[in-house]
Design a protein around this motif. Structure first.
Motif, PDB file in Angstrom:
ATOM      1  N   VAL A   1       0.867  -1.182   0.000  1.00  0.00           N
ATOM      2  CA  VAL A   1       0.000   0.000   0.000  1.00  0.00           C
ATOM      3  C   VAL A   1       0.902   1.229   0.000  1.00  0.00           C
ATOM      4  CG1 VAL A   1      -1.815   1.255   1.223  1.00  0.00           C
ATOM      5  CG2 VAL A   1      -1.760  -1.248   1.304  1.00  0.00           C
TER       6      VAL A   1
ATOM      7  N   THR B   1      -4.190   7.112  -1.933  1.00  0.00           N
ATOM      8  CA  THR B   1      -3.746   5.755  -1.637  1.00  0.00           C
ATOM      9  C   THR B   1      -3.800   4.939  -2.921  1.00  0.00           C
ATOM     10  OG1 THR B   1      -4.585   5.961   0.610  1.00  0.00           O
ATOM     11  CG2 THR B   1      -4.199   3.733  -0.195  1.00  0.00           C
TER      12      THR B   1
ATOM     13  N   ASN C   1      -2.505   0.932  -4.732  1.00  0.00           N
ATOM     14  CA  ASN C   1      -1.800  -0.343  -4.655  1.00  0.00           C
ATOM     15  C   ASN C   1      -1.439  -0.842  -6.051  1.00  0.00           C
ATOM     16  OD1 ASN C   1      -4.392  -1.169  -5.416  1.00  0.00           O
ATOM     17  ND2 ASN C   1      -4.260  -3.074  -4.271  1.00  0.00           N
TER      18      ASN C   1
ATOM     19  N   GLU D   1      -1.798   2.438   8.713  1.00  0.00           N
ATOM     20  CA  GLU D   1      -3.087   2.022   8.141  1.00  0.00           C
ATOM     21  C   GLU D   1      -4.104   3.154   8.170  1.00  0.00           C
ATOM     22  OE1 GLU D   1      -6.587  -1.229   9.046  1.00  0.00           O
ATOM     23  OE2 GLU D   1      -4.522  -1.787   9.497  1.00  0.00           O
TER      24      GLU D   1
ATOM     25  N   TRP E   1      -2.343  -5.093   1.188  1.00  0.00           N
ATOM     26  CA  TRP E   1      -3.746  -5.093   0.788  1.00  0.00           C
ATOM     27  C   TRP E   1      -4.036  -6.454   0.178  1.00  0.00           C
ATOM     28  CZ3 TRP E   1      -7.825  -2.288   1.812  1.00  0.00           C
ATOM     29  CH2 TRP E   1      -8.951  -2.358   1.003  1.00  0.00           C
ATOM     30  N   TYR E   2      -5.008  -7.163   0.759  1.00  0.00           N
ATOM     31  CA  TYR E   2      -5.334  -8.502   0.274  1.00  0.00           C
ATOM     32  C   TYR E   2      -6.816  -8.763   0.501  1.00  0.00           C
ATOM     33  CZ  TYR E   2      -5.363 -13.589  -0.159  1.00  0.00           C
ATOM     34  OH  TYR E   2      -5.644 -14.876  -0.549  1.00  0.00           O
TER      35      TYR E   2
ATOM     36  N   GLN F   1      -8.861  -5.954   2.212  1.00  0.00           N
ATOM     37  CA  GLN F   1      -8.547  -5.551   3.586  1.00  0.00           C
ATOM     38  C   GLN F   1      -7.068  -5.273   3.728  1.00  0.00           C
ATOM     39  OE1 GLN F   1      -9.864  -8.956   5.877  1.00  0.00           O
ATOM     40  NE2 GLN F   1     -11.754  -7.894   6.418  1.00  0.00           N
ATOM     41  N   TYR F   2      -6.746  -4.390   4.696  1.00  0.00           N
ATOM     42  CA  TYR F   2      -5.359  -4.175   5.052  1.00  0.00           C
ATOM     43  C   TYR F   2      -4.890  -5.389   5.839  1.00  0.00           C
ATOM     44  CZ  TYR F   2      -6.130   0.618   3.626  1.00  0.00           C
ATOM     45  OH  TYR F   2      -6.420   1.739   2.893  1.00  0.00           O
ATOM     46  N   ARG F   3      -3.661  -5.804   5.583  1.00  0.00           N
ATOM     47  CA  ARG F   3      -3.081  -6.968   6.241  1.00  0.00           C
ATOM     48  C   ARG F   3      -1.649  -6.662   6.653  1.00  0.00           C
ATOM     49  NH1 ARG F   3      -6.338 -11.815   5.236  1.00  0.00           N
ATOM     50  NH2 ARG F   3      -8.245 -10.953   4.322  1.00  0.00           N
TER      51      ARG F   3
END
Length: 160
Positions: free
Chosen positions: A21, A36, A38, A80, A150-151, A154-156
């Protein structure tokens, strides 16, 4: 038989591709801003090129176009909330307010990023509902920490 491709299925399929991200920032005659993202990657080692995809209606795109430069700020797991700020519909001028950053190489660099690159805009290429911005890297640096991921929508964080 596989389902017929449609935008939601497309989003679901590519949502299974984990990405980092980043916040794309720029500053120029019409102001400062950021978003933002990705959809970015390294493109070339000779010359050093990076690309980022910006929605055609992204309010950051005119700033990048006018400034002729942008920064890639690769976020850490501690940022985040910051990713959410830059993904929001806040006015562009307000997004950097209160965010620790400094201007270096003509672009806003966000404090605490795990890595960054300053880029001179070389080309904008139409790509459907996005515009592909290709930049030549003029400066870069490393920070500390683990990258925000990002997966599947959702943020991971990295595990292990």
């Amino acid at each position: 038989m596989a389902p017929t491709p449609d935008p939601e299925r497309f989003r679901d399929v590519f949502g299974h591709f984990a990405t980092g991200v980043a916040v794309i920032t720029s500053a120029g005659p019409i102001g400062t801003g950021g978003m933002t993202a990705n959809a970015l990657c390294s493109l070339s080692l000779d010359p050093l090129l990076a690309l980022v995809c910006l929605e055609n209606d992204a309010r950051t795109l005119p700033i990048v176009r006018e400034a002729g430069r942008f920064a890639l700020n690769i976020l850490s797991t501690r940022q985040e909330e910051l990713a959410g700020v830059f993904a929001s519909k806040l006015p562009e001028v307000e997004k950097l307010e209160g965010v620790p950053h400094h201007i270096e190489h003509g672009v806003p660099l966000i404090e605490g990023a795990v890595a960054w690159a300053a880029c001179e805009l070389r080309e904008l290429i139409p790509g459907g509902d996005h515009t592909i911005a290709i930049g030549e890297v003029t400066a870069m640096g490393l920070g500390e920490g683990e990258p925000l991921l990002w997966y599947r929508g959702q943020y991971r964080r990295l595990e292990g």
